[in-house]
Motif scaffolding. Structure first.
Motif, PDB file in Angstrom:
ATOM      1  N   ARG A  83       0.783  -1.231   0.000  1.00 27.32           N
ATOM      2  CA  ARG A  83       0.000   0.000   0.000  1.00 27.32           C
ATOM      3  C   ARG A  83       0.824   1.296   0.000  1.00 27.32           C
ATOM      4  N   ARG A  85       2.659   2.011  -2.233  1.00 29.28           N
ATOM      5  CA  ARG A  85       2.767   2.291  -3.656  1.00 29.28           C
ATOM      6  C   ARG A  85       1.361   2.328  -4.254  1.00 29.28           C
ATOM      7  N   SER A  86       1.195   3.095  -5.302  1.00 34.52           N
ATOM      8  CA  SER A  86      -0.132   3.267  -5.911  1.00 34.52           C
ATOM      9  C   SER A  86      -0.501   2.081  -6.803  1.00 34.52           C
ATOM     10  N   ARG A  87      -1.780   2.015  -7.146  1.00 34.07           N
ATOM     11  CA  ARG A  87      -2.242   0.995  -8.094  1.00 34.07           C
ATOM     12  C   ARG A  87      -1.464   1.110  -9.399  1.00 34.07           C
ATOM     13  N   SER A  88      -1.278   2.342  -9.864  1.00 38.63           N
ATOM     14  CA  SER A  88      -0.578   2.540 -11.143  1.00 38.63           C
ATOM     15  C   SER A  88       0.877   2.073 -11.057  1.00 38.63           C
ATOM     16  N   TRP A  89       1.522   2.208  -9.902  1.00 41.75           N
ATOM     17  CA  TRP A  89       2.902   1.711  -9.719  1.00 41.75           C
ATOM     18  C   TRP A  89       2.935   0.210  -9.988  1.00 41.75           C
ATOM     19  N   TRP A  90       1.973  -0.510  -9.413  1.00 38.94           N
ATOM     20  CA  TRP A  90       1.929  -1.965  -9.566  1.00 38.94           C
ATOM     21  C   TRP A  90       1.581  -2.374 -11.000  1.00 38.94           C
ATOM     22  N   GLU A 100      -7.271  -2.397  -4.585  1.00 39.73           N
ATOM     23  CA  GLU A 100      -6.882  -1.956  -3.237  1.00 39.73           C
ATOM     24  C   GLU A 100      -7.755  -2.619  -2.170  1.00 39.73           C
TER      25      GLU A 100
END
Length: 169
Positions: A83, A85-90, A100
């Motif tokens: 968490r 890191r952002s969704r877009s990072w992953w 999330e």
């Protein structure tokens, strides 16, 4: 038809998890390589894998390098260590989908990182990780942390068999 798998808590790149969970590896590189081998030993290129959180402690470049070596369509349900890191990072790191929040799979399985409270009358099963080598009491919980499954993803067929066995008891 592609198979569906579940797994959690790889902690790629996390040296201390070897001691915390008594993992049978001498160092983080050996652990990372073995976990990639175990994943790819049963997951095919067209299979789908739900990763239930705490995937990697590495930077995005190293995480992307690992994800690119793993077979299958990869869906991350973010864990407490993901968490930051952002969704877009992953997604940029290589996951095809990222949530999330917990999701419901096949109308019966709640997929989450942490075990969720389930009263004994709830007609669903919580597939989770987070607690590593521990077991959560109750037949409504299936822990898919890597420590329980020889670092291999668990097939949906295996999960359904566990539910049938626990219902018969």
């Amino acid at each position: 038809m592609p198979d569906v798998f579940f797994i959690s808590d790889h902690h790629f790149g996390h040296q201390n998890i070897i001691d915390y969970e008594s993992r049978p590896f001498t160092n983080v590189d050996e652990m990372n390589e073995r976990m990639i081998e175990q994943w790819n030993s049963i997951v095919g290129p067209k299979d789908k894998v739900f990763h239930l959180g705490d995937f990697s402690f590495l930077n995005q470049e190293k995480t992307k390098a690992i994800i690119s070596r793993l077979h299958g369509y990869k869906f991350l349900i973010m864990g407490n260590h993901d968490r930051g890191r952002s969704r877009s990072w992953w997604i940029e790191a290589g996951f095809h989908e990222v949530s999330e929040y917990p999701i419901i799979y096949d109308h019966f399985y709640i997929l989450s990182h942490e075990p969720m409270y389930m009263n004994k009358y709830m007609p669903m099963v919580n597939v989770h990780g987070h607690i590593h080598g521990q077991k959560y009491e109750g037949k409504q919980y299936i822990n898919v942390s890597v420590e329980h499954w020889d670092y291999k993803p668990v097939s949906f067929e295996q999960l359904k068999e566990l539910v049938v066995v626990s219902e018969e008891q």
